[in-house]
Design a protein around this motif. Structure first.
Motif, mmCIF file in Angstrom:
data_model
loop_
_atom_site.group_PDB
_atom_site.id
_atom_site.type_symbol
_atom_site.label_atom_id
_atom_site.label_comp_id
_atom_site.label_asym_id
_atom_site.label_seq_id
_atom_site.Cartn_x
_atom_site.Cartn_y
_atom_site.Cartn_z
ATOM 1 N N ARG A 9 0.862 -1.175 0.000
ATOM 2 C CA ARG A 9 0.000 0.000 0.000
ATOM 3 C C ARG A 9 0.900 1.227 0.000
ATOM 4 N NH1 ARG A 9 -2.852 0.424 4.722
ATOM 5 N NH2 ARG A 9 -1.598 -1.157 5.755
ATOM 6 N N GLN A 10 0.513 2.263 -0.753
ATOM 7 C CA GLN A 10 1.422 3.377 -0.958
ATOM 8 C C GLN A 10 0.662 4.669 -1.196
ATOM 9 O OE1 GLN A 10 3.041 2.063 -5.040
ATOM 10 N NE2 GLN A 10 2.619 4.257 -5.307
ATOM 11 N N THR A 11 1.391 5.798 -1.026
ATOM 12 C CA THR A 11 0.888 7.083 -1.482
ATOM 13 C C THR A 11 1.118 7.185 -2.983
ATOM 14 O OG1 THR A 11 3.034 8.044 -0.941
ATOM 15 C CG2 THR A 11 1.308 8.221 0.731
ATOM 16 N N PHE A 12 0.525 8.195 -3.612
ATOM 17 C CA PHE A 12 0.649 8.319 -5.066
ATOM 18 C C PHE A 12 2.103 8.407 -5.511
ATOM 19 C CE2 PHE A 12 -3.697 10.481 -4.808
ATOM 20 C CZ PHE A 12 -4.365 9.307 -5.127
ATOM 21 N N ASP A 13 2.933 9.087 -4.721
ATOM 22 C CA ASP A 13 4.333 9.256 -5.120
ATOM 23 C C ASP A 13 5.261 8.218 -4.504
ATOM 24 O OD1 ASP A 13 4.261 10.068 -2.517
ATOM 25 O OD2 ASP A 13 4.836 12.154 -2.894
ATOM 26 N N ALA A 14 4.691 7.259 -3.757
ATOM 27 C CA ALA A 14 5.459 6.168 -3.144
ATOM 28 C C ALA A 14 6.500 6.659 -2.147
ATOM 29 C CB ALA A 14 6.133 5.295 -4.215
ATOM 30 N N THR A 15 6.356 7.891 -1.647
ATOM 31 C CA THR A 15 7.263 8.349 -0.597
ATOM 32 C C THR A 15 6.934 7.689 0.734
ATOM 33 O OG1 THR A 15 5.823 10.270 -0.282
ATOM 34 C CG2 THR A 15 7.756 10.560 -1.687
ATOM 35 N N ASN A 16 5.726 7.166 0.871
ATOM 36 C CA ASN A 16 5.341 6.388 2.044
ATOM 37 C C ASN A 16 4.723 5.088 1.561
ATOM 38 O OD1 ASN A 16 5.737 8.191 4.536
ATOM 39 N ND2 ASN A 16 4.635 9.537 3.135
ATOM 40 N N THR A 17 5.260 3.975 2.040
ATOM 41 C CA THR A 17 4.763 2.665 1.632
ATOM 42 C C THR A 17 4.714 1.729 2.831
ATOM 43 O OG1 THR A 17 6.971 1.813 1.106
ATOM 44 C CG2 THR A 17 5.770 2.896 -0.680
ATOM 45 N N THR A 18 3.906 0.723 2.721
ATOM 46 C CA THR A 18 3.892 -0.370 3.690
ATOM 47 C C THR A 18 3.420 -1.608 2.955
ATOM 48 O OG1 THR A 18 3.098 -1.094 5.865
ATOM 49 C CG2 THR A 18 1.512 0.045 4.449
ATOM 50 N N ALA A 43 -0.874 0.579 -11.263
ATOM 51 C CA ALA A 43 -0.054 0.613 -10.053
ATOM 52 C C ALA A 43 -0.672 -0.240 -8.952
ATOM 53 C CB ALA A 43 0.113 2.060 -9.580
ATOM 54 N N LEU A 44 -1.990 -0.190 -8.801
ATOM 55 C CA LEU A 44 -2.649 -1.009 -7.770
ATOM 56 C C LEU A 44 -2.471 -2.490 -8.060
ATOM 57 C CD1 LEU A 44 -5.964 1.015 -7.248
ATOM 58 C CD2 LEU A 44 -3.935 0.967 -5.781
ATOM 59 N N ARG A 45 -2.525 -2.883 -9.331
ATOM 60 C CA ARG A 45 -2.304 -4.301 -9.663
ATOM 61 C C ARG A 45 -0.855 -4.702 -9.394
ATOM 62 N NH1 ARG A 45 -6.046 -3.049 -13.857
ATOM 63 N NH2 ARG A 45 -4.353 -2.422 -15.254
ATOM 64 N N LEU A 46 0.088 -3.799 -9.683
ATOM 65 C CA LEU A 46 1.484 -4.098 -9.383
ATOM 66 C C LEU A 46 1.725 -4.157 -7.879
ATOM 67 C CD1 LEU A 46 3.071 -1.810 -12.109
ATOM 68 C CD2 LEU A 46 3.360 -4.288 -11.982
ATOM 69 N N ILE A 69 -7.815 12.168 -4.071
ATOM 70 C CA ILE A 69 -7.078 11.776 -2.870
ATOM 71 C C ILE A 69 -7.729 10.580 -2.189
ATOM 72 C CG2 ILE A 69 -8.346 13.340 -1.356
ATOM 73 C CD1 ILE A 69 -4.579 12.537 -1.219
ATOM 74 N N GLU A 70 -9.048 10.389 -2.401
ATOM 75 C CA GLU A 70 -9.733 9.265 -1.758
ATOM 76 C C GLU A 70 -9.226 7.920 -2.257
ATOM 77 O OE1 GLU A 70 -11.272 11.688 -3.387
ATOM 78 O OE2 GLU A 70 -12.009 12.926 -1.721
ATOM 79 N N GLU A 71 -8.603 7.890 -3.441
ATOM 80 C CA GLU A 71 -8.127 6.628 -3.997
ATOM 81 C C GLU A 71 -6.760 6.226 -3.464
ATOM 82 O OE1 GLU A 71 -8.364 6.361 -8.213
ATOM 83 O OE2 GLU A 71 -10.294 7.401 -8.337
#
Length: 760
Positions: free
Chosen positions: A82-91, A251-254, A273-275
């Motif tokens: 799971r990530q933010t749009f820019d992938a600066t935060n991921t888990t 990106a969600l599938r990846l 932003i809700e997505e």
């Protein structure tokens, strides 16, 4: 309704046409007003774009991570990401057991099935390397990828030279400068946990690169590490090159296949932003921040309106005869206001648009100077700056236009100007507002109130002061009869033309008040930072410190000092600093704390760490200054421990808690060998507010009583400059090989003198 709208459009159409003609006729006045409106917009737009370009905005992440042509960058995470749009935060959730990890080829086949048609994967791995130049070396990240792909090569932007081929390497300019190499020189590349190879520098790269790399080399895809996973393996990833954009759905599938995605398409056209599948920390602003920002905005707008106001007052005054003729022919007050305000609309809009476009061009200068990835233009905020300029111009013209709409037609056409008397209640109400605002400011300051309350009190006070200016001008005019002739004429002229004099006085008043408040705020902040700053040594010095082992006083000092002079440039003096240590072979660690309460909640030394042993000669290099240094020297020469303010007892002694730990075979402090408490004579220094470094300082006369001895743990080196990362890293390794084989060495600067040179 349609008739009202038509009349409104007719009024403003005529007013704007006349304003455009008037602007062409009076070019000098038009340019002056336009400059006054444009300058704040220019400054605000430039600052806004420079700030946005320096932040980790989606635009900056896109340019820095992907360059102009790559569609996406994939970073292996494992599990369901799971990530933010820019992938600066991921888990990620779940994951694959180490024994079940697929090979790179298997994993790439799995990812390729999810990619959009026509796109391909280009493997990339980031590894930590040590780059050795002729004399210095530096640890950096190096990207290994297939540079035959044009999209990948474009992402690693070159400043000079060519992309690396087999046996070559491209370095960032900062890395090359630190280790002292240029294009064509050889660099020894040592991979952490791997081998060493020699490569030739083929080019110099821009500052901000994908994978935060400081170097890049070409690697064929088949030569990339076949393993994936976490731990000692390199950071695994892929660039996505090809014609088809990677959408947020892609990106969600990846993400489901264990990779985080930085997508060109997603960062260019952000989804709602809700997505976003991961909460973005720190995304909102607090109420206090919004309130403080609103107060500062109002002060800035008020200043802009008051600065521009006199120019529009003069313009309205010159239009009075034309407006009176229009009124005599039946023009309504609304039509007169439109005619008087139209120049503000024309000049304000044109000046703001030109200033905003110029701000974009000017902002490119600091962006290029600091080598930021891109000029990020937040168009909505730039549009807001244009709107601010227009609002300032219109608001500045509103009061003169309102006055012009109520002019005396007969008096104006016959050349007699009817000046209305100043309204006393406005000035009286302004005095009340100013008094209330100032009282609130002092009360908030005395009560340590928050910044937004203070700012709003200042806003109220400044509005009150602005309202008093008309009364001040009228009052001065009444007493002008007792003044010399030039002053009397000046005051009477100012009173006669209050419509332009009052805004000018208010503008100066608000500017001086705002500047004074700003200077007090900045000075107070600087003084606070100076008080709480804990320097580790005197200005213009560097501390070389063993973090593990203290040496005997008769240790290899000549070799250490020669190594320091060889690595660090401009060394003028090296001062060895003895510290309080265990009276054994130096393999134990002693910790001393000053315990003012007697309850075991002691204060350890600040600055260099371990207590320094000194008879007063070392105080100048330890960062103590002024009366504090004088008191410390006197105390040490009298055989007294120097301790922080508020720690000594009433009888002039202090309790010292001394603990000895075994460090043999332990990464951290190991077994406690001894705990004892000693009370010794002491002298307090400092005022309890300003931070005093390197306390306590122990005189040699008390070593026997304290149960320790002097050992060498650090050297204070006078250089006047900040060592580069490569210099400190090289020095640490060379000293480690020389004297501290099982420990580590660090070098860091003391507090620099103002204006001392800095190296990056």
């Amino acid at each position: 309704m349609s008739g009202t709208r038509g009349a409104l459009l007719a009024r403003w159409r005529l007013g704007l046409r006349l304003a455009r003609r008037d602007a062409r006729r009076h070019v000098g006045r038009t340019v002056l007003v336009a400059v006054m409106v444009a300058l704040p917009v220019l400054a605000g737009t430039t600052a806004l774009i420079a700030l946005e370009s320096s932040k980790d905005s989606p635009e900056r992440v896109r340019v820095e991570s992907l360059g102009p042509d790559l569609q996406a960058s994939l970073i292996y995470q494992g599990g369901h990401v799971r990530q933010t749009f820019d992938a600066t935060n991921t888990t990620w959730d779940g994951g694959t057991e180490p024994g079940e990890l697929p090979t790179r080829a298997e994993y790439e086949a799995e990812l390729s099935d999810v990619l959009p048609p026509g796109d391909r994967l280009v493997p990339v791995e980031a590894v930590e390397v040590v780059l050795h130049g002729p004399e210095l070396h530096l640890t950096s990240r190096m990207a290994r990828t297939d540079l035959r792909d044009a999209d990948v090569t474009a992402a690693f932007k070159l400043r000079d030279g060519a992309a690396p081929g087999p046996g070559e390497i491209a370095l960032s300019r900062g890395v090359a400068e630190q280790i002292g190499v240029e294009i064509g020189d050889s660099v020894e590349v040592q991979v952490r946990g791997g081998g060493t190879e020699t490569r030739t520098v083929s080019g110099l790269l821009a500052r901000h690169l994908p994978k935060e790399a400081g170097a890049v080399v070409h690697t064929d895809p088949e030569d990339v590490s076949p393993a994936i996973g976490h731990g000692p393996t390199p950071e695994v990833g892929w660039f996505v090159s090809g014609p088809t954009p990677v959408t947020w759905d892609d990106a969600l599938r990846l993400n489901e296949h264990g990779v985080a995605v930085i997508s060109q398409e997603v960062l260019t056209n952000l989804p709602p932003i809700e997505e976003e599948t991961l909460f973005r920390p720190g995304g909102g602003r607090t109420t206090d921040e919004i309130a403080l920002g609103g107060a500062i905005t109002i002060i800035a707008l008020l200043e802009g309106i008051l600065v521009v106001g006199p120019a529009f007052a003069v313009s309205a005054r010159r239009q009075e005869r034309s407006l009176a003729i229009a009124a005599a022919q039946g023009a309504s007050p609304r039509a007169l206001r439109a005619l008087a305000m139209a120049p503000a609309v024309v000049i304000g809009l044109c000046a703001s648009v030109v200033a905003a476009l110029a701000g974009i061009a000017v902002a490119a200068v600091p962006v290029a100077y600091y080598e930021l990835p891109a000029v990020v233009v937040p168009w909505s905020r730039v549009g807001g700056m244009v709107l601010v300029g227009l609002v300032v111009a219109v608001a500045a013209a509103w009061l003169p236009a309102r006055t012009a709409a109520r002019l005396d037609i007969v008096a104006t056409l016959t050349g007699r100007r009817g000046n209305r008397r100043a309204t006393g209640w406005v000035a009286a109400f302004g005095v009340l507002l100013a008094g209330a605002g100032l009282a609130g400011t002092f009360a908030a300051t005395a009560a340590n109130g928050n910044a937004n309350v203070l700012a709003w009190c200042i806003v109220v006070a400044e509005i009150g002061l602005v309202m008093t200016t008309g009364g001040i001008v009228a009052g001065l005019a009444r007493i002008s009869g007792r003044l010399p002739l030039p002053a009397r004429f000046a005051l009477r002229d100012a009173a006669r033309h209050r419509s332009r004099t009052s805004p000018a006085i208010a503008a100066v008043l608000v500017a001086v008040a705002g500047a004074t408040a700003g200077l007090i705020y900045l000075t107070s902040g600087a003084q606070f930072r100076e008080h709480v700053h804990m320097p580790i040594s005197a200005p213009g010095t560097t501390v070389v410190h063993s973090t593990d082992t203290a040496l005997p006083l008769d240790g290899p000092r000549p070799e250490i000092e020669a190594t320091i002079r060889d690595v660090l440039p401009g060394v003028t003096a090296i001062t060895p600093v003895p510290v309080f240590a265990d009276a054994t072979d130096g393999t134990n660690t002693m910790v001393m704390t000053v315990d003012p309460s007697g309850a075991g909640r002691g204060r350890g030394p600040g600055g260099l760490g371990t207590p320094v042993v000194d008879d007063g000669d070392l105080v100048p290099v330890l960062g103590l200054t002024g009366k504090t240094a004088d008191a410390a020297v006197a105390a040490l020469r009298a055989g007294r421990v120097v301790v922080p303010h508020g720690t000594a007892a009433a009888d002039g002694t202090v309790r010292l808690d001394i603990q000895t730990y075994s460090t043999v075979g332990a990464d951290e402090m190991g077994e406690t060998l001894d705990v004892r408490t000693v009370r010794v004579p002491a002298t307090e220094v400092g005022d309890g507010v300003e931070a005093v470094p390197n306390l306590p300082i122990v005189p040699p006369a008390l070593l026997d009583e304290l149960g320790g001895e002097e050992r060498l743990e650090r050297f204070v080196v006078e250089t006047g400059t900040v060592p580069t990362t490569a210099q400190t890293e090289t020095l640490a390794d060379r000293l480690g090989d020389l004297t501290f084989p099982r420990g580590s060495t660090r070098a860091w600067p003391g507090r620099l003198r103002p204006g001392a040179a800095r190296r990056s």
